[in-house]
Enzyme design. Structure first.
Site, short mmCIF file in Angstrom:
data_model
loop_
_atom_site.label_atom_id
_atom_site.label_comp_id
_atom_site.label_asym_id
_atom_site.label_seq_id
_atom_site.Cartn_x
_atom_site.Cartn_y
_atom_site.Cartn_z
N LYS A 137 0.60 -1.24 0.54
CA LYS A 137 -0.14 0.47 0.22
C LYS A 137 0.85 1.54 0.22
O LYS A 137 0.09 2.69 -0.41
CB LYS A 137 -0.94 -0.35 1.27
CG LYS A 137 -2.20 -0.45 1.13
CD LYS A 137 -3.30 -0.72 1.76
CE LYS A 137 -4.33 -1.84 1.44
NZ LYS A 137 -5.37 -1.88 2.78
N LYS B 277 -10.72 -3.84 -2.32
CA LYS B 277 -11.65 -2.82 -3.19
C LYS B 277 -11.11 -1.78 -3.02
O LYS B 277 -11.69 -1.24 -4.10
CB LYS B 277 -12.32 -2.30 -1.61
CG LYS B 277 -12.71 -3.39 -0.70
CD LYS B 277 -12.44 -2.60 1.17
CE LYS B 277 -12.99 -3.27 1.69
NZ LYS B 277 -12.70 -3.16 2.75
N LYS C 153 -5.39 -10.26 -5.78
CA LYS C 153 -6.19 -10.82 -4.61
C LYS C 153 -7.20 -10.01 -5.14
O LYS C 153 -6.67 -8.79 -5.24
CB LYS C 153 -6.18 -11.14 -3.63
CG LYS C 153 -5.72 -9.68 -3.05
CD LYS C 153 -5.43 -9.99 -1.19
CE LYS C 153 -6.43 -8.38 -0.71
NZ LYS C 153 -7.02 -8.06 0.63
#
Ligand code: AQP
Length: 335
Positions: A112, A201, A198
């Site tokens: 991230k 969101k 994966k």
């Protein structure tokens, strides 16, 4: 006494099938065996840039989705993380016990952080310490999560062990060490556009995921356009065909059929024949959840009363643990 479970979901964006099959559905299936605490982890939600205009509404959405997916208040407590101040307070104490290099090794942080460049917050690095606080406050025995959270669970155990080693007494540890509860199937639902990534969101493409609140038309469109391969005949577990394995697994989980039954049913199929089956299974699984959700969202007073009750029950337990930790660390008790 029943073992305790704690888990949570962030109120960031729409929940997708990965969140449902990897986490919430499993909570529902086993809730009668445990004493369950499910929180909406809104403090975690601001570790990446967030919109203050939607945070409260998104928090209601997740709480309503928990209920719509089948969380039953006779076995489970639902609450909002920021309503129990002990989470932030314990996170600070654990911050001072956790070595920095343990956090720098976390895969989620590395992935991230890259996306945010120079704007990456200290909170993002600290995310797993807050998660450890969530779990340890409730003395959870088990933490049901998807595969992506396994490393954070190991870190939680390491933080708990380090605290016990530094501040516990021999027969009186500060923390109970929790165990992860990760199912084999559904633990890692992959993107519809790339079977090696994966479902997430934060993927910029809406076509990569099926959201729990997607309309039947959207679901149909997404499955129609999802990535497949040119091979005829569908099979599980072929490392050369990650998309095929993912889509068959989704079909298996959504239809409730066994792996053997799905393998037999689909072994001679082409994608054109398979995709409508998967679409129907997804639409039919989500239909009752969506109906219940729409109804709950018109009953904000009811949701408030559930969250208030959850706050009170969670606070009572969390405060007890926090006092015990502060005592072990040598703090002067509050007046
Ligand atoms: N693809 C997935 N497969 C299986 N389980 C998954 N979970 C998330 N993605 C998958 C599980 O969902 C629970 C809630 O996760 P969260 O609210 O922390 O959401 P997240 O992990 O931030 O969800 P995303 O979609 O993966 O978000 P980004 O894109 O921000 O990383 C957890 O138990 C998680 O394991």
């Amino acid at each position: 006494m029943a073992q305790r479970i704690l888990s949570g979901v962030q109120p960031t964006g729409n929940l997708h099938l990965g969140n449902y099959l990897g986490a919430i559905r499993n909570w529902v299936e086993t809730q009668q065996e445990y004493d369950n605490f499910f929180c909406v982890v809104d403090l975690h939600a601001i570790t990446v840039p967030h919109d203050p205009k939607t945070l409260a509404q998104d928090t209601y959405t997740i709480a309503a989705l928990y209920l719509a997916c089948g969380i039953d208040l006779s076995y489970s407590t639902i609450f909002v993380q920021s309503h129990v101040s002990a989470h932030s307070e314990l996170a600070w104490l654990l911050n001072c016990i956790t070595p920095l290099n343990w956090l720098e090794r976390m895969i989620q942080f590395k992935e991230k952080a890259v996306k945010q460049g120079d704007n990456v917050s200290a909170g993002l690095l600290d995310y797993p310490v807050l998660m450890a606080s969530d779990i340890l406050l409730y003395e959870a025995d088990k933490v049901p999560v998807g595969e992506d959270q396994k490393q954070h669970l190991e870190l939680t155990r390491n933080i708990a062990q380090r605290t016990n080693d530094q501040f516990g007494k021999k027969d009186q540890p500060v923390f109970k060490l929790p165990d992860p509860l990760i199912r084999n199937e559904g633990a890692r639902v992959m993107s519809l556009l790339d079977g090696t990534k994966k479902m997430s969101k934060s993927d910029p493409s809406e076509m990569s995921r099926i959201n729990l609140l997607d309309s039947p038309d959207d679901i149909k469109k997404k499955i129609k356009r999802c990535k497949t391969d040119p091979v005829k005949g569908l099979s599980f577990d072929d490392p050369e065909r990650p998309e095929c394995d993912n889509l068959l697994t989704l079909y298996m989980l959504l239809s409730g059929k066994t792996k053997k039954a799905v393998a037999e049913e689909c072994q001679d199929m082409g994608w054109g024949q398979f995709k409508p089956l998967l679409t129907d299974a997804a639409v039919e699984t989500l239909r009752p959840i969506q109906e219940k959700y729409q109804q709950l969202m018109t009953e904000k007073g009811y949701l408030d009363s559930i969250l208030k009750e959850g706050q009170e029950k969670a606070s009572a337990i969390a405060q007890q643990t926090l006092s015990r930790v502060k005592d072990a660390l040598g703090y002067l008790p509050r007046f």
